[in-house]
Design an enzyme around this catalytic site. Sequence first.
Site, PDB file in Angstrom:
ATOM      1  N   LYS A  82       0.849  -1.193   0.000  1.00  0.00           N
ATOM      2  CA  LYS A  82       0.000   0.000   0.000  1.00  0.00           C
ATOM      3  C   LYS A  82       0.889   1.248   0.000  1.00  0.00           C
ATOM      4  O   LYS A  82       1.958   1.263   0.622  1.00  0.00           O
ATOM      5  CB  LYS A  82      -0.877  -0.051   1.256  1.00  0.00           C
ATOM      6  CG  LYS A  82      -1.954   1.013   1.378  1.00  0.00           C
ATOM      7  CD  LYS A  82      -2.810   0.714   2.630  1.00  0.00           C
ATOM      8  CE  LYS A  82      -3.909   1.725   2.860  1.00  0.00           C
ATOM      9  NZ  LYS A  82      -4.758   1.369   4.031  1.00  0.00           N
ATOM     10  N   SER A 127      -9.594   1.297   3.284  1.00  0.00           N
ATOM     11  CA  SER A 127      -8.778   2.172   2.457  1.00  0.00           C
ATOM     12  C   SER A 127      -7.707   1.436   1.674  1.00  0.00           C
ATOM     13  O   SER A 127      -7.098   2.016   0.788  1.00  0.00           O
ATOM     14  CB  SER A 127      -8.127   3.245   3.332  1.00  0.00           C
ATOM     15  OG  SER A 127      -7.153   2.665   4.195  1.00  0.00           O
ATOM     16  N   THR A 184      -6.820   0.892  10.200  1.00  0.00           N
ATOM     17  CA  THR A 184      -7.061   1.643  11.431  1.00  0.00           C
ATOM     18  C   THR A 184      -8.429   1.254  11.973  1.00  0.00           C
ATOM     19  O   THR A 184      -8.601   1.007  13.154  1.00  0.00           O
ATOM     20  CB  THR A 184      -6.994   3.156  11.144  1.00  0.00           C
ATOM     21  OG1 THR A 184      -5.749   3.438  10.510  1.00  0.00           O
ATOM     22  CG2 THR A 184      -7.138   3.968  12.431  1.00  0.00           C
ATOM     23  N   SER A 185      -9.399   1.194  11.049  1.00  0.00           N
ATOM     24  CA  SER A 185     -10.726   0.670  11.357  1.00  0.00           C
ATOM     25  C   SER A 185     -11.344   0.169  10.059  1.00  0.00           C
ATOM     26  O   SER A 185     -11.896   0.944   9.291  1.00  0.00           O
ATOM     27  CB  SER A 185     -11.593   1.758  12.000  1.00  0.00           C
ATOM     28  OG  SER A 185     -12.844   1.219  12.336  1.00  0.00           O
ATOM     29  N   GLY A 186     -11.169  -1.087   9.772  1.00  0.00           N
ATOM     30  CA  GLY A 186     -11.819  -1.691   8.605  1.00  0.00           C
ATOM     31  C   GLY A 186     -11.013  -1.728   7.318  1.00  0.00           C
ATOM     32  O   GLY A 186     -11.447  -2.339   6.343  1.00  0.00           O
ATOM     33  N   SER A 187      -9.864  -1.105   7.273  1.00  0.00           N
ATOM     34  CA  SER A 187      -9.207  -0.897   5.973  1.00  0.00           C
ATOM     35  C   SER A 187      -8.506  -2.111   5.381  1.00  0.00           C
ATOM     36  O   SER A 187      -8.093  -2.077   4.221  1.00  0.00           O
ATOM     37  CB  SER A 187      -8.215   0.268   6.060  1.00  0.00           C
ATOM     38  OG  SER A 187      -8.920   1.477   6.049  1.00  0.00           O
TER      39      SER A 187
END
Length: 553
Positions: free
Chosen positions: A115, A196, A217-220
């Site tokens: 990434k 993301s 971080t939350s869901g990425s």
Amino acid sequence: MLFSKPVSFAVLALQALSVNAMPAASRHVCKISLSEIPDLIDITIDDITTYLYDGCFTSYQLTQAYIARINEVNSTLHAVLELNPDALSIAASLDAERTKGKIRGPLHGVPILIKDNIATLDKMNNTAGSYALLGAVPPRDSTMAAKLRTAGAIILGKAGLSEWANYRSSNGTSGWSGRHGQITNAYYPNLDPSGSSSGSGVASSLGLSLASLGSETSGSIVSPSQRNNLVGIKPTVGLTSRYLVIPISEHQDTVGPMARTVKDAAYILTAIAGVDPYDNYTSAIPFPAVPEYWKHLQRSSFQGAKIGIPRIAITASSTNGPVLTAFNASVEIIKKLGAEIYENADFPAYAEFRRSGNSSIVLGLDFKTNVKQYFDQLVVNPNNLHSLQDLIDYTMSDPREAYPDRNVNTWIAAMNQPCEDNSCKYAWDAYQANLYLGGPGGILGALESAGGDDGLDALIMPSDFAAGIAAIAGYPVVTVPMGFYPPNTPVVRNSRGLVSNAPNQPFGLSFLGRRFDEQKLINLAFAYEQKTKVREKGVKPYIMPSAQIVDFM
Ligand SMILES: *[C@@H]1O[C@H](CO)[C@@H](O)[C@H](O)[C@H]1NC(C)=O
Ligand SMILES: *[C@@H]1O[C@H](CO)[C@@H](O)[C@H](O)[C@H]1NC(C)=O
Ligand SMILES: *[C@@H]1O[C@H](CO)[C@@H](O)[C@H](O)[C@H]1NC(C)=O
Ligand SMILES: *[C@@H]1O[C@H](CO)[C@@H](O)[C@H](O)[C@H]1NC(C)=O
Ligand SMILES: *[C@@H]1O[C@H](CO)[C@@H](O)[C@H](O)[C@H]1NC(C)=O
Ligand SMILES: *[C@@H]1O[C@H](CO)[C@@H](O)[C@H](O)[C@H]1NC(C)=O
């Protein structure tokens, strides 16, 4: 077919050790015909290891094939932001090492995309998709990049992402960044890739590299993995180093693999996990050596396993009927595989979690603090960024950043937090509340709500519901393909024309557990994957690159 059964790396490593003792004629005999080499959309690390070892093809040829595949589809999907100009020469030097009998491990000569928030000290940029960081130079490789290189992986390029890992706009879209524009999903034209780690997801789904690294971080990791029919491992915060990864939050960020199979993801996690003096959160790792997560995977892992379902957090929406139906069918499958199912293993403080505003406090104050720390480490900082305010000013003034069409409201909210950085009591209290809401009031509480003294082994949820509660307290999640929306699904588009729901859209099943319990979750995910083979048997992407290794032989 001769090699349909995966050969374990341990066996190959033994063979490699004895290679010099073998007579030349018995070395490197390719035991398959060219037509039997698996399609790059299906090939696994075990396949590649075997074929490279047997001399069926080289890492150089494999890398050429992946580059050709990227070039075929990137103008439609925008998933790969930069290719590594050195990828082919790195492949050649890894081939040369192999010829001399040195095999670094299962990732030797395997191309992987990372990434665009994971820094490399080479010709590639690390920008989080933003022009603000184009041309910036880090002091060295991130620990993730360094570990991949040590393991022998070829860093093939940088995958696109939601700009700043989706920490910028309140009205942006997943998979958009100033540098690469909108990434789209390969399962339906113009479908949201989720984020993301959008480019990592799309690229892995099509075999544009063997697999990729994402960050969460939350869901990425969880969300783009499930939306692109992938296995994603979101490690416990602290299992993988964030050193020189463009941050959102030291308390929630984590880096993990996004791959087509559980075993491949496990190989990659094994290579990247571990203590790093540059990231002290890794000092919480409880075991002396990183487990070989891939080594003991068994189809029987559900036998006697105690699996909880936090039904309280699994709710119907106007579109998720197929997901809930597939989830209930999966529960029956898991029961048949020998698990004890505990219905209503609920998060004790779920209502408080839903009401809580603690997450935005933690993320806002962490970002303000951590992004400044990242800027201050750069040895070249072309736009002279030293604070979140500098970043806001830059982004509002560079037209390529599409402001105000895509606003900077998330940053403005962070600036408006009532302290300067994350060392204030206000930030600490919010973090402590998160640890409770995600831990004893959340995942840990649910795991201990049933199953006797040892509690439950794991929780399962449709991946749509899994990420948030795990994120706030740094818990691990493993997502595996569970199904696809049916052909008659109405196409839903958002105001920017991006499709948010469509026929063939993939979705996943998540396994959640205690901190640093990745091995257990991987074992269960493997057993589910082997039983269901959803990815393999399911629908294919609407767009497929055609280049294969044989085209370069
Ligand atoms: C990195 O960015 C610079 C512009 O600053 C560009 O010239 C270069 O090609 C980029 N690197 C890669 C590998 O794309
Ligand atoms: C892929 O497409 C995007 C969007 O056009 C572009 O920014 C990126 O550089 C392309 N990648 C490659 C490897 O050509
Ligand atoms: C890491 O260091 C920071 C700052 O020195 C400190 O606040 C934090 O508690 C440390 N974390 C761990 C896990 O040791
Ligand atoms: C799934 O199972 C739960 C628990 O038995 C039930 O309440 C729910 O209605 C089921 N949902 C679907 C879509 O079948
Ligand atoms: C943070 O969580 C705690 C515990 O649930 C709660 O009492 C508090 O109101 C929350 N703070 C905010 C700002 O939501
Ligand atoms: C995004 O929000 C900004 C205001 O914060 C607004 O000016 C802009 O028009 C919005 N974009 C869209 C596409 O609605």
